[in-house]
Motif scaffolding. Sequence first.
Motif, mmCIF file in Angstrom:
data_model
loop_
_atom_site.group_PDB
_atom_site.id
_atom_site.type_symbol
_atom_site.label_atom_id
_atom_site.label_comp_id
_atom_site.label_asym_id
_atom_site.label_seq_id
_atom_site.Cartn_x
_atom_site.Cartn_y
_atom_site.Cartn_z
ATOM 1 N N ALA B 529 -3.475 29.334 -13.442
ATOM 2 C CA ALA B 529 -2.757 28.937 -12.228
ATOM 3 C C ALA B 529 -1.520 28.103 -12.576
ATOM 4 N N ALA B 570 -8.192 36.030 -13.757
ATOM 5 C CA ALA B 570 -7.473 35.670 -12.530
ATOM 6 C C ALA B 570 -8.451 35.442 -11.380
ATOM 7 N N SER B 572 -11.738 34.471 -11.769
ATOM 8 C CA SER B 572 -12.932 33.680 -12.089
ATOM 9 C C SER B 572 -12.866 32.236 -11.614
ATOM 10 N N LEU B 573 -11.654 31.680 -11.446
ATOM 11 C CA LEU B 573 -11.602 30.272 -11.066
ATOM 12 C C LEU B 573 -11.655 30.117 -9.553
ATOM 13 N N PRO B 574 -12.468 29.185 -9.057
ATOM 14 C CA PRO B 574 -12.478 28.994 -7.616
ATOM 15 C C PRO B 574 -11.131 28.437 -7.181
ATOM 16 N N ASP B 575 -10.583 28.940 -6.076
ATOM 17 C CA ASP B 575 -9.380 28.315 -5.532
ATOM 18 C C ASP B 575 -9.709 27.832 -4.126
ATOM 19 N N LEU B 576 -8.706 27.391 -3.408
ATOM 20 C CA LEU B 576 -8.987 26.762 -2.120
ATOM 21 C C LEU B 576 -9.372 27.767 -1.045
ATOM 22 N N GLY B 577 -9.338 29.067 -1.395
ATOM 23 C CA GLY B 577 -9.720 30.053 -0.402
ATOM 24 C C GLY B 577 -10.986 30.814 -0.775
ATOM 25 N N THR B 578 -11.636 30.423 -1.893
ATOM 26 C CA THR B 578 -12.814 31.134 -2.360
ATOM 27 C C THR B 578 -13.916 31.135 -1.295
ATOM 28 N N ASP B 579 -14.585 32.284 -1.140
ATOM 29 C CA ASP B 579 -15.685 32.391 -0.190
ATOM 30 C C ASP B 579 -16.869 31.581 -0.713
ATOM 31 N N ARG B 580 -17.250 30.554 0.047
ATOM 32 C CA ARG B 580 -18.302 29.664 -0.430
ATOM 33 C C ARG B 580 -19.688 30.276 -0.350
ATOM 34 N N PRO B 583 -21.458 33.987 -4.841
ATOM 35 C CA PRO B 583 -21.303 33.401 -6.175
ATOM 36 C C PRO B 583 -19.914 33.695 -6.733
ATOM 37 N N LEU B 584 -19.453 32.822 -7.618
ATOM 38 C CA LEU B 584 -18.142 33.012 -8.229
ATOM 39 C C LEU B 584 -18.180 34.190 -9.198
ATOM 40 N N VAL B 585 -17.008 34.825 -9.348
ATOM 41 C CA VAL B 585 -16.904 35.898 -10.332
ATOM 42 C C VAL B 585 -17.017 35.283 -11.723
ATOM 43 N N THR B 586 -17.814 35.856 -12.593
ATOM 44 C CA THR B 586 -17.895 35.332 -13.959
ATOM 45 C C THR B 586 -17.746 36.472 -14.937
#
Lengths: 271, 652
Positions: B529, B570, B572-580, B583-586
Amino acid sequence: MAELVIEDLVVTFGHRHRAFNAVDGVSLTVPHGTIVGLVGESGSGKSTVARTVAGLQRATSGRITLDGDDLLRTRGVDRRRRARDVQMIFQDPYSSLNPRMTVGETIEEALTTHGDLDGRRRAASVRELLDLVRLKPAVAGQYPSQISGGMRQRVAIARCLAVRPRLIVADEITSALDASVQGAVLNLIRDLQRELELSMIFITHNLAAVRYIADTTVVMSRGRVVEHGDSEEIVANPRQPYTRALVSAIPRIEHAGTDHLLRFADEEGLR
Amino acid sequence: MTNRRSGPPKRRSGPPRQPMAIIAVCMLGVLVLLAVFAPVLWGEEAVAADPDAIALPPSGEHPLGTDKLGRDILLRTLVATRLSLVMAVAATLMGGCIGLALGALPAVLGTRAQRWFASVISTWLAFPVLLVAMLTVILLGPGTTTAVVALALTMTPSFARLAQTLSSRVGGSEYLAAARMLGVSRRRQFTRYVLPNIAEPVIVNVTTSIGGGLLALSSLSFLGVGVQPPDFDWGRLLSEGFGQVYNSPVAAIGPGVAVVFAGLAFSMLGESLAAQLRNREHGRALPPRRLGPAPVAERPARTPAETERAETEAAPLLDVDGLSVSFPGPDGWIRPVQDVSFRILPGEIVGVVGESGSGKSVTMMSIAQLAPAGAAVTARRLRFDGEDLTGRTPAEAGRVLGTRVGVVFQDSLTALNPALRVGTQLAEIPRVHGGAGRAKAHEMAVRALDDVRIPDAARRAQQFPHEFSGGMRQRALIAMSQIGSPSLIIADEPTTALDVTVQRRVLALLRRECAESGAAAIVVSHDVAVLAELCGRLLVMYAGRIVEDVDIALLATPERLAHPYTRALAASLPDLGTDRTKPLVTIPGEPPDLSRPVTGCAFAARCAFATDDCRTEVPVLTEHRHGGRVACRHPQDAMATDAAPGREEVGA
């Protein structure tokens, strides 16, 4: 798991005229089974709050209670009982594991300190804990230097869970890890929190991570609480100028290919 | 803050084969055999007086002659081995144990105990060694035990100081804090956490000290305050032999040689133990003869099409082709950077992203001629501003680069000299490279600090680095990289240690400096980022190779990225719009261990799209339809139009 209440906590460093309050009247509550995010920049006092709750730092004044038990009272408290109250996961898994103990020995140490399990049941517990943090049983025989940073942090989480603490303090647990591993550790913490109904203070400087993982968020600056509320709400609609500055300073992928930084430089009079 | 480890991966080595260790062990074997058997074999003979052979010179029967009572000096020297060694080892071990207790115990006790123990050690150290020894002798009276106690007492404080220094590191460590928090008992903290982590250097030190102890004990006996007749050790024999040094010098030389032999044996053993520890920590590299020549990129030189493009394109500021960086390792060359090729146009800002160990920093530092010691850098082509840098030594190439390349380091605290004023350090560059006078250079330094918006620059220039905050120091480093008006700035994780608000100011400053001066920049970071905001183009590195070279604008539309690794990074990192709720992409798995050769695509093991040929053949970085380059057999951007992969797990 239990409810943690911090009331008017003050932690002073230094003496007399050189004294300053690293934590200056902080009050917050961690309700049963929730994650409270604590964010702020370096020097905001967030890590000092964590270390005080974990018993690694003396409080100057104020109260910290866990389901009504006074955590600041140290005299006449059995250290093993205290260990079952609060456990901490440290930032750097390179330094929070004893390099001379295997992963299995590290986890067993936590188990034997808190119960007289026989050898076979202990080995089974180690396997269970490793499984809980998504590690293979074979890892038990390896030394910290032989596994990656992400795996080490999982071991540290397993060691903490072995004690079944009533409250977990996680201090910047992803910031020493690579980007591709950070997400996996955040996923793990979230899953574990749901499975085991953990109560947790999650300390970080990363607002995006705290928004993702914490139910409520406390923003700290210069030893004081600046803003406090629902995590998503705080990031979406920050009320205080300090929080707004923090949120707007986060680098974003959406800005790729725009001259966002140059515009910022103009606004700030950097030219 | 992040503490990223770069450079070659470390490995353990097998058992050492040092000639010194072998000799030391052999010498020690001889001594032990003598200590065990000599008194049994010759014990009686060595003490039996012979009135017919008093003070004889060396002969066939008595190779070292006889003493005043007619006893054979050679036999006496051999028999004395046991007492001499036992005394030296006992005294050193005693001193070592007391020292270890004094020095290491405080690590698990409270701060008050630490202060108390520290003052005991300092006071003890302040007493002259000879004074302690003499006091002991006066108090206890001369004798064997006295000598051992005296020596142990003189050795104790230095062992204690060593143990104290080593254990204070363990005492402040997070793993000991974690053990304390687990409720581990103090005894276990000491035996399982403190002792194992300080044992090795202490053992080495104790071993080496036995040699010195032997010498000291011999001196005490020689002076007559140690071993008393009828007992005898080497020092006693030396003292007796000294009486007849004029008519039979060999009588003194025999025990003297024995003392030297034993002293050497222990010192050499200690030194080889220390060397073995060093090797185990850093891995013992193969000698150059067995390593062979440094590896070069396997890929053949440029295709005719590439060459044509290279010639028609605007002249690049930096042209790198087939750059490899290798380090000597225990099983041959370790190759953290392999076959890296890219070009930088004047004024361009290029970001380099990758995980720790991807080789991103090593690559860029090698180009700046700042490769780590021991690194072998090879390249088919390395041209800066039209000048060829291949075939030059780093020092020569460094002179070619001169002030035309500015470097911004990650850790501003170690990159600045703490003993010099900030202004002085900045002025160094125009003075050394530009030949400017003192006043002129200082003026330039102040202006450079002012340019990076350091308030009150003239006063700040007079301050030392520790008087600056982290963000200020990083700005001073940027000022330093700017002062020679470079045409290329290389910044290695310039904002990793900074808070977000400070980070944004430093990034904006760097961006503005480049925009104003027209300088190009290479910015290395683990945070994609940060690069998205700052750069125009992105190089993605994985396991020592560039896997994608792409216009930064494509990051905003990740479905247009080609390499599965870039896409995962691109996302994998949570940003301010990530769906809570999801689970995060890993990215499953771990990066490969580069100390072992990797066959095929290094990402194949973690890639959901990998096929068998990915695992056997290294994909070549080639031009791609998205306008950049990609090294992948199965680029994913084409499929994006019909089946856009969302934020689900890549791989698995």
